[in-house]
Each structure stands twice: as C-alpha cells, then as structure tokens.
Design a protein around this motif. Structure first.
Motif, short mmCIF file in Angstrom:
data_model
loop_
_atom_site.label_atom_id
_atom_site.label_comp_id
_atom_site.label_asym_id
_atom_site.label_seq_id
_atom_site.Cartn_x
_atom_site.Cartn_y
_atom_site.Cartn_z
N LEU A 103 40.45 37.42 41.84
CA LEU A 103 40.67 37.61 40.40
C LEU A 103 41.72 36.64 39.87
CD1 LEU A 103 40.64 41.52 40.13
CD2 LEU A 103 38.89 39.92 39.34
N ALA A 104 42.76 36.39 40.67
CA ALA A 104 43.79 35.44 40.26
C ALA A 104 43.20 34.03 40.13
CB ALA A 104 44.95 35.45 41.26
N GLN A 122 41.15 29.55 36.70
CA GLN A 122 40.05 28.70 36.26
C GLN A 122 39.77 28.89 34.77
OE1 GLN A 122 36.71 29.49 38.82
NE2 GLN A 122 37.82 28.91 40.67
N ARG A 123 39.86 30.14 34.30
CA ARG A 123 39.64 30.40 32.87
C ARG A 123 40.67 29.69 32.02
NH1 ARG A 123 41.49 34.31 29.24
NH2 ARG A 123 39.97 34.89 27.61
N GLU A 124 41.93 29.74 32.47
CA GLU A 124 42.99 29.07 31.71
C GLU A 124 42.77 27.55 31.71
OE1 GLU A 124 46.54 30.34 33.58
OE2 GLU A 124 46.49 32.36 32.71
N GLN A 125 42.32 27.00 32.84
CA GLN A 125 42.07 25.56 32.91
C GLN A 125 40.93 25.16 31.98
OE1 GLN A 125 41.38 25.10 37.11
NE2 GLN A 125 43.54 24.72 37.58
N ILE A 126 39.89 26.00 31.92
CA ILE A 126 38.76 25.70 31.03
C ILE A 126 39.20 25.75 29.57
CG2 ILE A 126 36.54 26.59 30.21
CD1 ILE A 126 35.98 27.48 33.09
N GLN A 127 40.01 26.74 29.23
CA GLN A 127 40.51 26.83 27.86
C GLN A 127 41.37 25.63 27.50
OE1 GLN A 127 42.47 30.65 27.91
NE2 GLN A 127 40.68 31.72 27.09
N ALA A 185 34.59 40.79 44.08
CA ALA A 185 35.25 41.80 44.91
C ALA A 185 34.23 42.82 45.39
CB ALA A 185 36.35 42.50 44.10
N ASN A 186 33.24 43.18 44.55
CA ASN A 186 32.25 44.16 44.96
C ASN A 186 31.41 43.64 46.12
OD1 ASN A 186 33.06 45.95 43.04
ND2 ASN A 186 31.60 45.24 41.49
#
Length: 202
Positions: A160-161, A166-171, A2-3
């Motif tokens: 961010l969503a 992607q984080r949930e998929q990796i977990q 975002a930055n």
C-alpha cells in the motif's frame, strides 16, 4: 494486492495441514486395524496411541476450517468437498475407536475389574501427559498461523505504501506536464507576436 497475498498464504497453509492430516489418518487407520487382534496391556497401549492420533486429526481439522476461509470462492467449493470428506472419515474413525475402546474385557484381559488399580492411575497420568503434549502442539500451530498472518499484514502495508508513492509520483508528473503545456502556449503566443511585429516592420 494484499488480498492476493492472503489467498496464497491461506492456500499454502491449508495444503500443509491437509498433507499432515493424511499422514495422521494413515497412522490412525493402522492402529484401528491392530486393536481387534490385541488384548490386555498391548491393546490399551494401541488404543491410547489411536486416541492421540485422533486428537491430532481433530486439531488439524480445526486449523483447516479456519484457513479455508482465506481461499477464493472460485476454488473453495472443491476445498469444501475435500474438507467434508476428511470430516466424514475422521468421524467414522472416532466411532470405530469408541467401539473398540468400550470392549473392556478385551482391553483389560483377565485383569478386568471395576476397582481402580495402579495401572488405571498410570493410564490417567499418561493421558494427562498426552493432553499436555497436544496442547503444546496446538499452541505451536496457533503461533505459526499468527506469524504468517503478521508477515502477510506487513507485506500488505508495504504494498500500500508503494502504491501511494506511485500515485504521488503520477500526480507530480501530471502537474509538471500541465506547467510545460502552459510554457509552450506562452512561447507560441510570443512567437506569433514577434512574427506579426516583423511583418508590420517590413
């Protein structure tokens, strides 16, 4: 993420203000060069045009002052130097215009008087209309800045969503691998037990 997007938008918007300011500076300098050669009503008309150009230049400087904060510090030093040069040039133009406008004999010609006239009232009305126009332009620039900020914020939320997904998929993939390793371990143990049983049976 975002930055980075904020930085790109800030740089682009600052550049557009900078280009617009250069055009207004050129117009302002042209008016300032014309004023000494004029007198009376033509001189008053050009002075008013120069005042409007100066007001627009100051409005753009205000917008640039805000937008340059969105530019990364690594390149902001060059931006700050260019901004200071613009400020210095506009300030010099302001002083020159004030000096030219204070010459009332040249400004009003042979009709110079301290008493209010119809021309004075007309000038006040034109200044009022000019102020209204400037307010409208400033409001539009603020709306543009707000719109770009809102668009950038929406993009940032979407990014961010995506990262969260992607984080949930990796977990989930990691848990699946751990379960698979457990199945393999149990299978190996079962095979070893069968092999041992076969050896005993033989």
């Amino acid at each position: 993420m975002a930055n980075a997007l904020d930085t790109d938008v800030g740089s682009e918007l600052f550049g557009s203000y900078e280009a617009e300011l250069k055009l207004i500076q050129a117009e302002l300098n042209q008016k300032l060069d014309q004023i000494p050669e004029l007198s009376g009503e033509p001189r008053k008309s050009v002075v008013r045009q120069a005042e409007r150009a100066l007001d627009e230049a100051n409005e753009l400087l205000d917008q640039m002052r805000i937008e340059k904060q969105n530019i990364p510090s690594a390149t902001r030093s060059k931006i700050n130097q260019r901004f200071r040069n613009f400020e210095s040039d506009i300030d010099a133009s302001k002083r020159k215009l004030k000096s030219l406008a204070d010459d009332r004999k040249a400004l009003f010609g042979n009709r110079y008087t301290d008493e209010p006239t119809t021309d004075d009232q007309l000038e006040q009305r034109q200044q009022l209309l000019s102020g209204t126009d400037r307010l409208g332009r400033s409001s539009q620039r603020l709306r543009d800045s707000q719109r770009i900020a809102n668009e950038t914020e929406d993009i940032g939320r979407g990014t961010l969503a995506d990262l969260q997904l992607q984080r949930e998929q990796i977990q989930h993939t990691r848990l699946t691998l751990l379960e698979s390793e457990g199945y393999v371990d149990r299978s190996v143990k079962t095979l070893r037990g069968m092999a041992q049983w076969l050896r005993i049976g033989l």
